[in-house]
Every structure is written in structure tokens, then in C-alpha cells.
Design a protein around this motif. Sequence first.
Motif, PDB file in Angstrom:
ATOM      1  N   LEU A 129       2.381  -7.664  47.789  1.00 41.16           N
ATOM      2  CA  LEU A 129       2.608  -8.290  49.103  1.00 41.16           C
ATOM      3  C   LEU A 129       4.041  -8.792  49.217  1.00 41.16           C
ATOM      4  N   TYR A 130       4.504  -9.405  48.129  1.00 41.42           N
ATOM      5  CA  TYR A 130       5.853  -9.961  48.133  1.00 41.42           C
ATOM      6  C   TYR A 130       6.891  -8.853  48.327  1.00 41.42           C
ATOM      7  N   THR A 131       6.741  -7.770  47.569  1.00 40.58           N
ATOM      8  CA  THR A 131       7.730  -6.683  47.635  1.00 40.58           C
ATOM      9  C   THR A 131       7.791  -6.093  49.041  1.00 40.58           C
ATOM     10  N   GLN A 132       6.623  -5.842  49.629  1.00 40.04           N
ATOM     11  CA  GLN A 132       6.614  -5.248  50.974  1.00 40.04           C
ATOM     12  C   GLN A 132       7.221  -6.206  52.006  1.00 40.04           C
ATOM     13  N   SER A 133       6.879  -7.486  51.859  1.00 42.82           N
ATOM     14  CA  SER A 133       7.343  -8.462  52.857  1.00 42.82           C
ATOM     15  C   SER A 133       8.834  -8.727  52.708  1.00 42.82           C
ATOM     16  N   GLU A 134       9.310  -8.761  51.468  1.00 44.65           N
ATOM     17  CA  GLU A 134      10.733  -9.001  51.226  1.00 44.65           C
ATOM     18  C   GLU A 134      11.567  -7.892  51.878  1.00 44.65           C
ATOM     19  N   GLN A 135      11.066  -6.668  51.790  1.00 44.18           N
ATOM     20  CA  GLN A 135      11.761  -5.542  52.434  1.00 44.18           C
ATOM     21  C   GLN A 135      11.829  -5.762  53.951  1.00 44.18           C
ATOM     22  N   ARG A 136      10.725  -6.236  54.525  1.00 42.36           N
ATOM     23  CA  ARG A 136      10.718  -6.488  55.989  1.00 42.36           C
ATOM     24  C   ARG A 136      11.730  -7.585  56.346  1.00 42.36           C
ATOM     25  N   LEU A 137      11.837  -8.584  55.471  1.00 45.58           N
ATOM     26  CA  LEU A 137      12.828  -9.640  55.745  1.00 45.58           C
ATOM     27  C   LEU A 137      14.238  -9.057  55.725  1.00 45.58           C
ATOM     28  N   LYS A 138      14.508  -8.191  54.752  1.00 46.00           N
ATOM     29  CA  LYS A 138      15.845  -7.583  54.699  1.00 46.00           C
ATOM     30  C   LYS A 138      16.101  -6.774  55.971  1.00 46.00           C
ATOM     31  N   ASP A 139      15.074  -6.075  56.415  1.00 45.91           N
ATOM     32  CA  ASP A 139      15.234  -5.261  57.632  1.00 45.91           C
ATOM     33  C   ASP A 139      15.537  -6.137  58.855  1.00 45.91           C
ATOM     34  N   ILE A 140      14.813  -7.256  58.992  1.00 37.56           N
ATOM     35  CA  ILE A 140      15.056  -8.063  60.201  1.00 37.56           C
ATOM     36  C   ILE A 140      16.400  -8.779  60.132  1.00 37.56           C
ATOM     37  N   ILE A 141      16.847  -9.113  58.930  1.00 30.52           N
ATOM     38  CA  ILE A 141      18.198  -9.702  58.820  1.00 30.52           C
ATOM     39  C   ILE A 141      19.212  -8.688  59.340  1.00 30.52           C
ATOM     40  N   SER A 142      19.056  -7.435  58.933  1.00 29.01           N
ATOM     41  CA  SER A 142      20.000  -6.397  59.363  1.00 29.01           C
ATOM     42  C   SER A 142      20.051  -6.272  60.881  1.00 29.01           C
ATOM     43  N   MET A 143      18.970  -6.687  61.534  1.00 27.60           N
ATOM     44  CA  MET A 143      18.922  -6.560  62.993  1.00 27.60           C
ATOM     45  C   MET A 143      19.198  -7.883  63.704  1.00 27.60           C
ATOM     46  N   GLY A 144      19.623  -8.883  62.935  1.00 25.18           N
ATOM     47  CA  GLY A 144      20.134 -10.088  63.584  1.00 25.18           C
ATOM     48  C   GLY A 144      19.308 -11.352  63.466  1.00 25.18           C
ATOM     49  N   THR A 145      18.202 -11.300  62.746  1.00 20.10           N
ATOM     50  CA  THR A 145      17.368 -12.511  62.637  1.00 20.10           C
ATOM     51  C   THR A 145      17.878 -13.429  61.530  1.00 20.10           C
ATOM     52  N   GLY A 146      17.896 -14.732  61.826  1.00 21.36           N
ATOM     53  CA  GLY A 146      18.367 -15.711  60.848  1.00 21.36           C
ATOM     54  C   GLY A 146      17.317 -16.736  60.454  1.00 21.36           C
ATOM     55  N   ALA A 147      16.220 -16.780  61.195  1.00 24.86           N
ATOM     56  CA  ALA A 147      15.124 -17.700  60.857  1.00 24.86           C
ATOM     57  C   ALA A 147      13.836 -17.078  61.362  1.00 24.86           C
ATOM     58  N   VAL A 148      12.748 -17.303  60.621  1.00 25.64           N
ATOM     59  CA  VAL A 148      11.508 -16.643  61.006  1.00 25.64           C
ATOM     60  C   VAL A 148      10.289 -17.477  60.617  1.00 25.64           C
ATOM     61  N   GLU A 149       9.309 -17.493  61.499  1.00 20.95           N
ATOM     62  CA  GLU A 149       8.016 -18.107  61.195  1.00 20.95           C
ATOM     63  C   GLU A 149       7.103 -16.990  60.743  1.00 20.95           C
TER      64      GLU A 149
END
Length: 419
Positions: A129-149
Motif C-alpha cells: 500500500l505504501y509503495t503504490q501510494s508513495e508513487q501517487r504522491l510523487k505524481d501529484i507533486i509533479s502536477m503542482g500539489t503541495g498539500a493533500v488530505e
Amino acid sequence: MKILIQNIKELVQILDNNVQLVSGKEMSTIETIENAYLVIENGLISAFGAMSEIGDLSISSKYDKTIDATGKMLMPAFVDSHTHLVYAGSREIEYIDKIKGLSYEEIAKRGGGILNSAKRIRNASIEQLYTQSEQRLKDIISMGTGAVEIKSGYGLSLESELKMLRTIKLLKQNSPLTIRSTFLGAHAVPAEYRGKQYEYVKLVVNEMIPRVGEDKLADFIDVFCDKGFFTVDETNEILEAAKKYGMIPKIHANELDYSGGIQVGVKHSALSVDHLEFTGKEEIDILRKSNTMPTLLPGAAFFLGMVHAPARKMIDAGLPIALASDFNPGSSPSGNMQLIAAMGSIMFKMLSEEVIHATTINTAYAMGINDILGSISVGKIANLIITKAMPTYHYWTYSYGDNKVDTMILNGNIIKLNL
Ligand code: NIG
Ligand code: FE
């Protein structure tokens, strides 16, 4: 670390530090400075202004790094106040049923939907779960997100909900993003409780909430208060129980019907009520008298082909609006906030200024971090986007589908993008 960003074509979304949120008519204006500079010190915004007034701050030997932003905009990073991005696998197979015409509710009745994700979570390890989610976090950072719930809610048993929340806790510890967590045990009734919904509510109230509360695994409490999911009375009971542990409500409301979700959320001083496709005059009046942030999720309405929330009516009635991604495998499989910003204009007829407020300061309010993020203000955390060259900030919501982020800065550090 001290960084100077200079020759910024336009510094966008400047707010006084005491602004908590922006509502109604005020949403249609934003403050900017053309040809600007900004200084970052110890991870925070320490100064900004017009290049013509930079004075001694231009001396490059004062800095560890200087960035030339000629032709580019500098804006606060997006704050995405509603996601379910910790999930296992994906659900593109049931998406085929959707394309063939089955509704979200019909897919859910067949054991698809949230229950499909629940099965996958139960079979996944915390490492997976961690590995998959960490990848999603990297992806959203690349698209401009700086904070997430991030919400739980695909576990639907004590053990699996804890697994999700512990995954979120690890992400909080390791990711450069500012993260807040939400316990959403009442997302759906799991298969083993079919026909015994109230027994499941009791499990959430008597076992899950005390454990999540004692282990301090959630900042917020959420309930899917809607037709076919949880009732107003059940929501009331769950929010009461969570209050004892300091979990503030942020709830799923009025996505599928006039569910009473907005009313029960406001009654419990929810920080936000989210979705809101079914919002009428009564709901708007109640929201106007509250401190609750109405949060719209255009990605889900777009993906499911649903009626659109009445964003224009809400803003014109004086309400603030926040726009979040709802990133999840069933109803909005994208966490791209640039796309959400464009949808705000295309689907909801929101001006680019309104969209910028709705995806920065207002979403920051909706996750309780407006004092540290969501605008260009001295003292706030330097979570910033340097855009690619663009003619005006309106281009940001007009040009959809490509990535307009040039450089991401999180906590004052330049992030290597995951492109
Ligand atoms: O916000 N509406 C409820 N929950 C999610 C969808 C979850 C899913 O289908 O997996 C939402 O859209
Ligand atoms: Fe959601």
C-alpha cells in the motif's frame, strides 16, 4: 537554505496572513505583482515584492541559490483537501461496465465500487500500500500539489482501516507534502454486514473510533452521508463519537440526493462538506450561516457523468467554494489539480481568479492549514509552483491536459519532478 526567485513574470495569489478563506464576490479578484521577486529562508516565504523595489535583496552572494523565472508565473502550490489516494490496485475493469451504461449505484450493488477496493485492501500488505501510494504522491507533486488530505475508508474492518491509516501516517512522516488524515470507516457497509447496517455503524462507533482516536491516527472524521449509504441519524452518531477524540468532521454529502448531509455536517461544525451535487436554496442558506467550507469535486461529476453542483449559484449567494480532486479508483482516478482547476472553469463557469482561490486558500481552510499554506504570504511554508512560461494566469485554467509545472518547491526545497 536561502533562495531568491527573481524576474517572475507575475507573482500570483498574494494574501494578507489573516485571510482564512475567500468567499462570494471577493473570489473574483486576486492580488498579483508583475515582474516580481520572492525570497525563501528556512523553508518559509520571507520576502517578496516588485523587482523595481528589490534593493539589497538582489545581491546574489546572500543566497545558496538564485532562480531566474523570466516569462514564468510563481503561485502557491495546490492544496488538495479531499482524496482517497491510498488504495490497492485499480478498478478499470468495472469502468467497462460503466461505459456500457451501468450506474455508480448499480456497480456498487454488484459488489463492485468501494467493496471491490475493500477486498483489495484486505489482501494488500502495508508495504504494498505504501509503495503504490508513495508513487501517487510523487505524481501529484509533479502536477503542482503541495498539500493533500487522505482518507481511509477502503478497509471497512478495524484491522484494514488501521492498515490504511498507518500507511497515511508513514506517508506523513516521509513525504515532503503536508498531509492530513481522515478516518472514513463509514464509507460503505462491508459485505459481511449486508442487511445489518446498524451493526456496522456500532462497530465504527464502539471499536474503530476509540482505537483510531487513542492511536491518534486521524485528524478528521468523514461519513458518506448519502442515499444508499449512511443516514443522517447514523452520521450524527458517528460524528458525536468522533468528537470525543477531537476528530473534526469533513463529510461526503449530497452527491447522490438531497441527503441531509449538509445539514448534519453544519450542525457538527464540519470543516467542510464535500461533493454537493444536490444543493438547493435551503442548503445554501444553511451554509451561509456556517463556518463550513462547501467543497466541490468536479472530477467525480465528470467521470460519473453526474449533474453538476450549482457552483455559480453558491458563489453568487456569497459562499466560498473549494475545489478538490477526490482522487480515488472508482469515481475520480486522477489527482491532477490542474485538470480540476480547468474543470472549475469549464463545468462550473468559475473565473480563473475564483478557481485559484478555490484550489489554494479555500482548500487550505478545508483541511485546517490556511495559517501555514494556500497563499503567497510572508511566514507561510514555501510550497510553490514555478510555471512554464505562460502569457497570463488565465492560461492556467484554460490550457488543460498538459503539465504546466516547470519547478516545484516544497518546504523551500526544489523537488526533482517525477516526469
Ligand atoms: O468520493 N462518494 C464516495 N466515495 C468516493 C468514491 C469511492 C469509490 O468509488 O471508490 C467519492 O467519490
Ligand atoms: Fe470522496
